[in-house]
Design an enzyme around this catalytic site. Sequence first.
Site: not given
Length: 664
Positions: A646, A472, A350, A470
């Site tokens: 992440c 992802d 991030d 997000h």
Amino acid sequence: MSLQRIVRVSLEHPTSAVCVAGVETLVDIYGSLPEGTEMFEVYGTPGVDVYISPSVERGRERADTRRWRFDAGLEIIVVMNSPSNDLNDSHVQISYHSSREPLPLAYAVLYLTCVDIALDCDLNCEGRQNRSFVDKRQWVWGPGGYGAILLVNCDRDNLNCDDQDNCDQHVHCLQDLEDMSVMVLRTQGPTALFNDHKLVLHTSSYDAKRARVFHACGPEDSCEAYRHVLGQDKVSYEVARFHGDEERFFVEGLCFPDAGFTGLISFHVTLLDDSNEDFSESPIFTDTVVFRVAPWIMTPSTLAPLEVYVCRVRNNTCFVDAVAELARGAGCKLTICPQTENRNDRWIQDEMELGYVQAPHKTFPVVFDSPRNGELQDFPYKRILGPDFGYVTREPRDSSVSGLDSFGNLEVSPPVVANGKEYPLGRILIGGNLPGSRGRRVTQVVRDFLHAQKVQPPVELFVDWLAVGHVDEFLSFVPAPDGKGFRMLLASPGACCKLFQEKQKWGHGRALLFQGVVGAKPVTTISINQVLSNESLISYNKFVQSCIDWNREVLKRELGLTERDIIDIPQLFKRERRKAVAFFPDLVNMLVLGKHLGIPKPFGPVVDGRCCLEEKVRSLLEPLGLRCTFIDDFTPYHMLHGEVHCGTNVRRQPFSFKWWNMVP
């Protein structure tokens, strides 16, 4: 090129003029004609080409072929292609005639001095076809295009400096020059000409804010030789001809393309006539070159990995060890951010996105620092910025940053073809809200920056249904040996329910999720039967599936995908505060290192001694030649609404395709 100024010839005394090699000069012979003039003849000394242009329709003819009748539409054009050795060493003679007189009525002589002036740079990038002539004032995309390229000098080659290399007006080390583009000013002609003429290198105040120029004014093996001459507050520089016929300049970019800046920067050199004390300087000739600032380019997960980043925090030792083992298997360097630097902020995906910049002479990675500014905010600048590793960030002026501005919400596809258009560097994927809604969106300065790079046109997806928000969390890309060379993985509640229904049908409905989870807090197990009988959970996952399906259609359209290019990965979500989070570790949120995949261990129902979720994922991905390693991230990541992807980041090899060969 443009015509020079018009030179007026006098009958009373010879006239002198300066020509620039290869550039046409118009000669005005109409100013003071002898009385009775009907015709004229024009001759030039060797090396001087003289043409007559009777009209637009007829084109030009050589002047020495015949005697010419005066006509108001006639133009006399003089061209010299070789520089003079001395002042006024060539000339043009014009004789005026009448049909009633056997001898010329008068003569006029124009003495000429030719100087060759060129501002040059590398216009034919690697991979483009060679051209004998290109218009240096233009920049043309594509394999048949041309144009010079400028890198943003955003790394820090001198470790004794605190700032990036382009933050001051000095060259602190010679390695810094490798990140700059060379611009050469070539002049040939009599030295005496420059006693009353001058050469001025200049740019606009707009472009001066976006590039800086250094002049090599001495031995090029010394940093002191490089004088800052253009950029920021300097828009012009008189070039003294002290070092011969060639002057070398080094140009560095100061900023990337962005809103209000297309990436094009122009430099000019102008020859000025300063011979008349009673008048101001007058321009004779200007040559121009245009640079395009190289864009920042993202690398998709299908490119070969070079370096893996992970944070060590108080409760993730086993996770770091598993990532290290995966990196070793993939032949990658591993960089661990210690807890003293991350202050327990583990979300390194991030915090930053790793990409690169490229020119024909140099390529280096550049980290894009997100505006999230967590405890990791200093890591990209203090630890990653360095020699041949650049840095860029975008910070909004207001407090508009949301969770969507973390770069788990910034991905890029592999190369695709969609709607008849090629995207050889893929397309950037960012998450936002539905068109017309008022949900969360990536901050404007980041969106402006991504769109301005041009070579990876962004696609905005719908992620506001997710708590974290997000891209992802529901998609990833893995390499494949066939078809397009990759598969897109999508999280699929529908596929998960189907899998659980099959296991229930075969008598495994009592198999439990979350068995074997080790953590500070106990985790309640739940059976397949309980999952499938939970109407609220199943109903919510139908809603989640509809959100993913909306994105699926956008991705198929914008990336040119078919169903054969998509693999549905079983996944369930649950609702927390009206948004979705992963019910069990999110399988698509994986670390892709070539053929080695680091996948969150789902702790799914164990059937016949094996996790049925793991077995399903293996059956989908291993036929592609991929190796699935399931990493336990449950306590240090999943419980905090994140997963393997992440908690890691990857620097990858650049594309083999050169960005300047595409057509945006």
